[in-house]
Design a protein around this motif. Structure first.
Motif, PDB file in Angstrom:
ATOM      1  N   LEU A 124     -76.306  31.378   1.552  1.00 25.47           N
ATOM      2  CA  LEU A 124     -77.474  30.833   2.255  1.00 25.47           C
ATOM      3  C   LEU A 124     -77.429  31.177   3.732  1.00 25.47           C
ATOM      4  O   LEU A 124     -78.455  31.517   4.341  1.00 25.47           O
ATOM      5  CB  LEU A 124     -77.549  29.323   2.063  1.00 25.47           C
ATOM      6  CG  LEU A 124     -77.908  28.830   0.663  1.00 25.47           C
ATOM      7  CD1 LEU A 124     -77.808  27.313   0.604  1.00 25.47           C
ATOM      8  CD2 LEU A 124     -79.288  29.317   0.272  1.00 25.47           C
ATOM      9  N   TYR A 125     -76.273  31.120   4.356  1.00 22.37           N
ATOM     10  CA  TYR A 125     -76.132  31.453   5.767  1.00 22.37           C
ATOM     11  C   TYR A 125     -76.460  32.926   6.003  1.00 22.37           C
ATOM     12  O   TYR A 125     -77.149  33.277   6.969  1.00 22.37           O
ATOM     13  CB  TYR A 125     -74.712  31.141   6.228  1.00 22.37           C
ATOM     14  CG  TYR A 125     -74.448  31.542   7.664  1.00 22.37           C
ATOM     15  CD1 TYR A 125     -74.959  30.797   8.712  1.00 22.37           C
ATOM     16  CD2 TYR A 125     -73.681  32.656   7.953  1.00 22.37           C
ATOM     17  CE1 TYR A 125     -74.722  31.156  10.023  1.00 22.37           C
ATOM     18  CE2 TYR A 125     -73.442  33.030   9.252  1.00 22.37           C
ATOM     19  CZ  TYR A 125     -73.961  32.294  10.283  1.00 22.37           C
ATOM     20  OH  TYR A 125     -73.731  32.656  11.574  1.00 22.37           O
ATOM     21  N   GLN A 126     -75.976  33.797   5.109  1.00 16.11           N
ATOM     22  CA  GLN A 126     -76.252  35.221   5.265  1.00 16.11           C
ATOM     23  C   GLN A 126     -77.735  35.528   5.088  1.00 16.11           C
ATOM     24  O   GLN A 126     -78.305  36.354   5.792  1.00 16.11           O
ATOM     25  CB  GLN A 126     -75.414  36.040   4.278  1.00 16.11           C
ATOM     26  CG  GLN A 126     -73.951  36.079   4.638  1.00 16.11           C
ATOM     27  CD  GLN A 126     -73.102  36.738   3.565  1.00 16.11           C
ATOM     28  OE1 GLN A 126     -73.579  37.036   2.479  1.00 16.11           O
ATOM     29  NE2 GLN A 126     -71.816  36.932   3.866  1.00 16.11           N
ATOM     30  N   ARG A 127     -78.391  34.878   4.123  1.00 17.74           N
ATOM     31  CA  ARG A 127     -79.830  35.089   3.921  1.00 17.74           C
ATOM     32  C   ARG A 127     -80.628  34.607   5.137  1.00 17.74           C
ATOM     33  O   ARG A 127     -81.577  35.260   5.570  1.00 17.74           O
ATOM     34  CB  ARG A 127     -80.310  34.346   2.669  1.00 17.74           C
ATOM     35  CG  ARG A 127     -79.947  35.034   1.403  1.00 17.74           C
ATOM     36  CD  ARG A 127     -80.561  34.311   0.225  1.00 17.74           C
ATOM     37  NE  ARG A 127     -80.082  34.893  -1.012  1.00 17.74           N
ATOM     38  CZ  ARG A 127     -80.270  34.363  -2.192  1.00 17.74           C
ATOM     39  NH1 ARG A 127     -80.927  33.213  -2.289  1.00 17.74           N
ATOM     40  NH2 ARG A 127     -79.817  34.945  -3.275  1.00 17.74           N
ATOM     41  N   ARG A 128     -80.259  33.446   5.651  1.00 16.50           N
ATOM     42  CA  ARG A 128     -80.971  32.897   6.806  1.00 16.50           C
ATOM     43  C   ARG A 128     -80.740  33.796   8.026  1.00 16.50           C
ATOM     44  O   ARG A 128     -81.652  33.986   8.839  1.00 16.50           O
ATOM     45  CB  ARG A 128     -80.474  31.489   7.092  1.00 16.50           C
ATOM     46  CG  ARG A 128     -81.207  30.835   8.237  1.00 16.50           C
ATOM     47  CD  ARG A 128     -80.780  29.435   8.418  1.00 16.50           C
ATOM     48  NE  ARG A 128     -81.521  28.600   7.460  1.00 16.50           N
ATOM     49  CZ  ARG A 128     -81.401  27.316   7.360  1.00 16.50           C
ATOM     50  NH1 ARG A 128     -80.538  26.673   8.125  1.00 16.50           N
ATOM     51  NH2 ARG A 128     -82.111  26.621   6.511  1.00 16.50           N
ATOM     52  N   ARG A 129     -79.574  34.343   8.153  1.00 18.72           N
ATOM     53  CA  ARG A 129     -79.248  35.190   9.293  1.00 18.72           C
ATOM     54  C   ARG A 129     -80.007  36.514   9.232  1.00 18.72           C
ATOM     55  O   ARG A 129     -80.396  37.057  10.257  1.00 18.72           O
ATOM     56  CB  ARG A 129     -77.739  35.437   9.301  1.00 18.72           C
ATOM     57  CG  ARG A 129     -77.219  35.973  10.576  1.00 18.72           C
ATOM     58  CD  ARG A 129     -75.711  35.942  10.571  1.00 18.72           C
ATOM     59  NE  ARG A 129     -75.239  36.626  11.748  1.00 18.72           N
ATOM     60  CZ  ARG A 129     -74.082  37.201  11.858  1.00 18.72           C
ATOM     61  NH1 ARG A 129     -73.239  37.163  10.859  1.00 18.72           N
ATOM     62  NH2 ARG A 129     -73.716  37.787  12.962  1.00 18.72           N
ATOM     63  N   ARG A 130     -80.198  37.047   8.020  1.00 20.64           N
ATOM     64  CA  ARG A 130     -80.934  38.309   7.870  1.00 20.64           C
ATOM     65  C   ARG A 130     -82.412  38.157   8.202  1.00 20.64           C
ATOM     66  O   ARG A 130     -83.033  39.064   8.712  1.00 20.64           O
ATOM     67  CB  ARG A 130     -80.791  38.823   6.433  1.00 20.64           C
ATOM     68  CG  ARG A 130     -79.453  39.375   6.120  1.00 20.64           C
ATOM     69  CD  ARG A 130     -79.389  39.869   4.692  1.00 20.64           C
ATOM     70  NE  ARG A 130     -78.023  40.139   4.305  1.00 20.64           N
ATOM     71  CZ  ARG A 130     -77.594  40.193   3.063  1.00 20.64           C
ATOM     72  NH1 ARG A 130     -78.442  40.007   2.070  1.00 20.64           N
ATOM     73  NH2 ARG A 130     -76.347  40.457   2.800  1.00 20.64           N
TER      74      ARG A 130
END
Length: 131
Positions: A124-130
């Motif tokens: 979830l953190y990686q998706r939000r960061r992208r």
């Protein structure tokens, strides 16, 4: 260099004490059976199982977190296993009043939930960061 020799000498001395105790108590065959059983269990069961799990984990995208969870679960098992497989009732029932199997399973569940939580949280953190 000196520390290495001192540690080696202490280790050899302690091995000598162990051999002396085995010879003195007459438990040579019991110790030999235990050692052979440990070798067979390790080389025939534990090592192939760890290698198979390692091959399966290598294909997982979040293998670092999964490895960490498996290491924690393995350590919990090593701590709890001697108490769980001990035959008979303990001499002092108040010393081990807890249900170790149930508590071990609860802790393994906590580790599994924590591992899954970390994997999902990272994704979830990686998706939000992208985005």
């Amino acid at each position: 260099m000196v520390v290495r020799y001192v540690c080696g000498a202490v280790g050899v001395g302690l091995m000598g004490v162990g051999v002396w105790l085995i010879v003195r108590t007459g438990t040579f065959w019991d110790v030999l059976v235990w050692l052979v059983g440990a070798i067979v269990l390790h080389d025939g069961v534990i090592a192939p199982l760890v290698l198979a799990v390692g091959l399966l984990v290598a294909a997982v995208p979040a293998r670092g977190v999964v490895r960490g969870g498996l290491i924690v679960a393995g350590c919990l098992t090593l701590v709890a296993l001697p108490v769980m497989v001990r035959p008979g009732v303990p001499p002092n029932p108040t010393a081990l009043p807890l249900d170790y199997v149930r508590n071990w399973l609860v802790l393994l569940g906590v580790v599994a939930v924590g591992t899954v939580g970390l994997v999902v949280g990272r994704r979830l953190y990686q998706r939000r960061r992208r985005s």
